[in-house]
Design an enzyme around this catalytic site. Structure first.
Site, PDB file in Angstrom:
ATOM      1  N   CYS A  85       0.815  -1.220   0.000  1.00 33.46           N
ATOM      2  CA  CYS A  85       0.000   0.000   0.000  1.00 33.46           C
ATOM      3  C   CYS A  85       0.845   1.265   0.000  1.00 33.46           C
ATOM      4  CB  CYS A  85      -0.957  -0.008   1.184  1.00 33.46           C
ATOM      5  SG  CYS A  85      -2.149  -1.345   1.060  1.00 33.46           S
ATOM      6  N   HIS A 142      -3.529   7.091   2.530  1.00 32.16           N
ATOM      7  CA  HIS A 142      -3.885   5.767   2.013  1.00 32.16           C
ATOM      8  C   HIS A 142      -5.271   5.393   2.536  1.00 32.16           C
ATOM      9  CE1 HIS A 142      -3.874   1.662   0.887  1.00 32.16           C
ATOM     10  NE2 HIS A 142      -3.696   1.202   2.105  1.00 32.16           N
ATOM     11  N   ASN A 181     -10.102  -0.506  -0.364  1.00 32.87           N
ATOM     12  CA  ASN A 181      -8.643  -0.360  -0.396  1.00 32.87           C
ATOM     13  C   ASN A 181      -8.125  -0.930  -1.718  1.00 32.87           C
ATOM     14  OD1 ASN A 181      -5.886  -0.470  -0.057  1.00 32.87           O
ATOM     15  ND2 ASN A 181      -5.944  -1.497   1.942  1.00 32.87           N
TER      16      ASN A 181
HETATM   17  N1  ACO Z   1     -18.303  -8.857   9.513  1.00 30.26           N
HETATM   18  C1  ACO Z   1     -18.711  -9.099  10.756  1.00 30.26           C
HETATM   19  N2  ACO Z   1     -17.873  -9.377  11.777  1.00 30.26           N
HETATM   20  C2  ACO Z   1     -16.546  -9.385  11.489  1.00 30.26           C
HETATM   21  C3  ACO Z   1     -16.052  -9.132  10.185  1.00 30.26           C
HETATM   22  C4  ACO Z   1     -16.985  -8.860   9.177  1.00 30.26           C
HETATM   23  N3  ACO Z   1     -16.627  -8.602   7.909  1.00 30.26           N
HETATM   24  N4  ACO Z   1     -14.704  -9.207  10.226  1.00 30.26           N
HETATM   25  C5  ACO Z   1     -14.358  -9.472  11.483  1.00 30.26           C
HETATM   26  N5  ACO Z   1     -15.468  -9.602  12.243  1.00 30.26           N
HETATM   27  C6  ACO Z   1     -15.569  -9.919  13.658  1.00 30.26           C
HETATM   28  C7  ACO Z   1     -14.340 -10.660  14.177  1.00 30.26           C
HETATM   29  O1  ACO Z   1     -14.451 -12.041  13.920  1.00 30.26           O
HETATM   30  C8  ACO Z   1     -14.381 -10.329  15.638  1.00 30.26           C
HETATM   31  O2  ACO Z   1     -15.320 -11.175  16.275  1.00 30.26           O
HETATM   32  P1  ACO Z   1     -15.011 -11.773  17.730  1.00 30.26           P
HETATM   33  O3  ACO Z   1     -14.899 -10.576  18.631  1.00 30.26           O
HETATM   34  O4  ACO Z   1     -16.186 -12.641  18.001  1.00 30.26           O
HETATM   35  O5  ACO Z   1     -13.712 -12.505  17.605  1.00 30.26           O
HETATM   36  C9  ACO Z   1     -14.932  -8.901  15.666  1.00 30.26           C
HETATM   37  O6  ACO Z   1     -15.601  -8.717  14.411  1.00 30.26           O
HETATM   38  C10 ACO Z   1     -13.868  -7.845  15.807  1.00 30.26           C
HETATM   39  O7  ACO Z   1     -12.817  -8.162  14.903  1.00 30.26           O
HETATM   40  P2  ACO Z   1     -11.548  -7.257  14.807  1.00 30.26           P
HETATM   41  O8  ACO Z   1     -10.529  -7.879  13.896  1.00 30.26           O
HETATM   42  O9  ACO Z   1     -11.131  -6.882  16.189  1.00 30.26           O
HETATM   43  O10 ACO Z   1     -12.185  -5.980  14.074  1.00 30.26           O
HETATM   44  P3  ACO Z   1     -11.520  -4.586  13.862  1.00 30.26           P
HETATM   45  O11 ACO Z   1     -12.368  -3.569  14.493  1.00 30.26           O
HETATM   46  O12 ACO Z   1     -10.051  -4.580  14.177  1.00 30.26           O
HETATM   47  O13 ACO Z   1     -11.662  -4.402  12.280  1.00 30.26           O
HETATM   48  C11 ACO Z   1     -10.299  -4.517  10.290  1.00 30.26           C
HETATM   49  C12 ACO Z   1     -11.008  -5.298  11.393  1.00 30.26           C
HETATM   50  C13 ACO Z   1     -11.357  -3.760   9.506  1.00 30.26           C
HETATM   51  C14 ACO Z   1      -9.568  -5.503   9.384  1.00 30.26           C
HETATM   52  C15 ACO Z   1      -9.293  -3.514  10.910  1.00 30.26           C
HETATM   53  O14 ACO Z   1      -8.519  -4.162  11.882  1.00 30.26           O
HETATM   54  C16 ACO Z   1      -8.369  -2.854   9.915  1.00 30.26           C
HETATM   55  O15 ACO Z   1      -8.774  -2.041   9.123  1.00 30.26           O
HETATM   56  N6  ACO Z   1      -7.047  -3.147   9.972  1.00 30.26           N
HETATM   57  C17 ACO Z   1      -6.008  -2.447   9.216  1.00 30.26           C
HETATM   58  C18 ACO Z   1      -6.070  -2.657   7.722  1.00 30.26           C
HETATM   59  C19 ACO Z   1      -4.890  -1.967   7.065  1.00 30.26           C
HETATM   60  O16 ACO Z   1      -4.578  -0.826   7.308  1.00 30.26           O
HETATM   61  N7  ACO Z   1      -4.138  -2.685   6.237  1.00 30.26           N
HETATM   62  C20 ACO Z   1      -2.921  -2.100   5.700  1.00 30.26           C
HETATM   63  C21 ACO Z   1      -2.958  -1.912   4.297  1.00 30.26           C
HETATM   64  S1  ACO Z   1      -3.322  -3.361   3.373  1.00 30.26           S
HETATM   65  C22 ACO Z   1      -1.904  -3.693   2.377  1.00 30.26           C
HETATM   66  O17 ACO Z   1      -0.832  -3.262   2.619  1.00 30.26           O
HETATM   67  C23 ACO Z   1      -2.107  -4.587   1.213  1.00 30.26           C
END
Ligand code: ACO
Length: 329
Positions: free
Chosen positions: A116, A256, A286
């Site tokens: 990214c 980003h 993204n």
């Molecule tokens: N729908 C419903 N529930 C979900 C989903 C979904 N799509 N995805 C995860 N959950 C659930 C999980 O299973 C978890 O359930 P649990 O508590 O029973 O275990 C709960 O929701 C919370 O999950 P988290 O992973 O803690 O959710 P979070 O709020 O952290 O959001 C996300 C996840 C959106 C992936 C976030 O962490 C994020 O954006 N991370 C950074 C992404 C990023 O910047 N990437 C870098 C660039 S990518 C690259 O370089 C190619």
């Protein structure tokens, strides 16, 4: 004598017609529009639905639009750098394929893989060729077909990504406009937190692993989230201090587009008004290397000559950084 700078003088973009909405995803995995919107800010993303369309096709469309807007002959291009993690093939690179598709017969090209942060790294690399006087017209493309590396049974990643491409033209500025400074960082110890494990020399494709999930993108979302906020906020702070910039003189932050909550956190950390933070994640998701040029593509009409822009990105590697640029038109 003043230093020759590399200015952005044109922008192009392209996203495929196919749209994948949150409602579509809710039929594929256990998720909902409410969860995706509130946790990421994404409503829909553009996805290639036909077979045989690759990153170079998206990139070529973005470059063609740029050339058309600028009235530029492809034979005038000196160099094209393509940032991508989803190249058409492992060999050759995608940059030279794009050049072939647009008729850039006099140019040379190469790819940059910095996930990214790819566009940020490619733009800074491209600027060196202008600043040194070696080239006069350099195109930087960010193009990714994330739908080919996403596991559509994994609700934690499939909701995040979309396909798209953006392109900029860099030319020398005699007025000191364009790229002023960049803070670029890397930390390979983050490689286990965000990666596509298989398909390289570590885990090559073979008869046993052809249906392995290791060919898809994996991330430890929570850890990446924290590292992204810390990394991008830190890089912007370092860049502002080094260039004696106050937040009031910054016209736009170009972040980003990984998660609207990450973008909001950066705005809050810098105490920067959100109406001057470019955001289009709600309609593209993204798109990895394409997010920054697609922001410029969408906001181009609102930009004015002399505007001070701060770009920032974070991605797999880990790679991250920030760039300070004065808009040239
Ligand atoms: N729908 C419903 N529930 C979900 C989903 C979904 N799509 N995805 C995860 N959950 C659930 C999980 O299973 C978890 O359930 P649990 O508590 O029973 O275990 C709960 O929701 C919370 O999950 P988290 O992973 O803690 O959710 P979070 O709020 O952290 O959001 C996300 C996840 C959106 C992936 C976030 O962490 C994020 O954006 N991370 C950074 C992404 C990023 O910047 N990437 C870098 C660039 S990518 C690259 O370089 C190619």
């Amino acid at each position: 004598m003043s230093r020759k700078t590399a200015a952005i003088t044109a922008v192009g973009g392209y996203v495929p017609e196919g749209i994948l909405t949150n409602e579509d995803l809710a039929k594929m995995v256990d998720t909902s529009d409410e969860w995706i919107t509130s946790r990421t800010g994404i409503k829909e993303r553009h996805i290639i639905k036909e077979k045989g369309i690759a990153a170079s096709d998206l990139g070529a469309e973005a470059v063609k639009e740029l050339l058309h807007k600028k009235g530029l002959d492809p034979m005038e291009i000196d160099l094209l750098i393509c940032a991508t993690i989803s190249p058409d093939m492992r060999v050759p690179d995608t940059a030279n394929t794009i050049l072939d598709k647009i008729g850039g017969k006099k140019a040379w090209g190469f790819d940059i893989n910095a996930a990214c942060s790819g566009f940020l790294f490619a733009m800074t690399t491209a600027a060196q060729f202008i600043e040194s006087g070696m080239h006069k017209k350099v195109i930087v493309v960010g193009a990714d077909v994330m739908s080919t590396v996403v596991d559509y049974t994994d609700r934690t990643t499939c909701i995040l990504f979309g396909d798209g491409a953006g392109a900029i033209l860099l030319e020398p500025s005699e007025e000191g406009l364009g790229l002023q400074d960049s803070v670029l960082k890397g930390d390979g110890s983050g490689r286990n937190l965000l990666n596509i494990k298989a398909g390289g020399s570590l885990i090559p494709y073979n008869r046993e692993n052809y249906d392995s999930k290791d060919f898809f993108i994996y991330q430890d979302g929570k850890s990446v989230f924290k590292a992204a906020v810390t990394g991008m906020s830190g890089a912007i702070t370092e860049l502002m201090q080094r260039n004696h910039l106050t937040k009031d003189e910054i016209s736009w932050i170009v972040p980003h587009q990984a998660n609207k909550r990450i973008i909001n956190s950066i705005g809050e950390f810098l105490d920067f008004p959100m109406e001057r933070v470019m955001t289009n994640i709600y309609k593209y998701g993204n798109t990895t290397a394409a997010t920054l040029p697609l922001c410029l593509w969408d906001y181009e009409k609102q930009l004015k000559k002399g505007d001070k822009l701060l770009f920032t990105a974070f991605g797999g590697g880990f790679t991250w950084g920030a760039s300070y640029l004065k808009w040239a038109y």
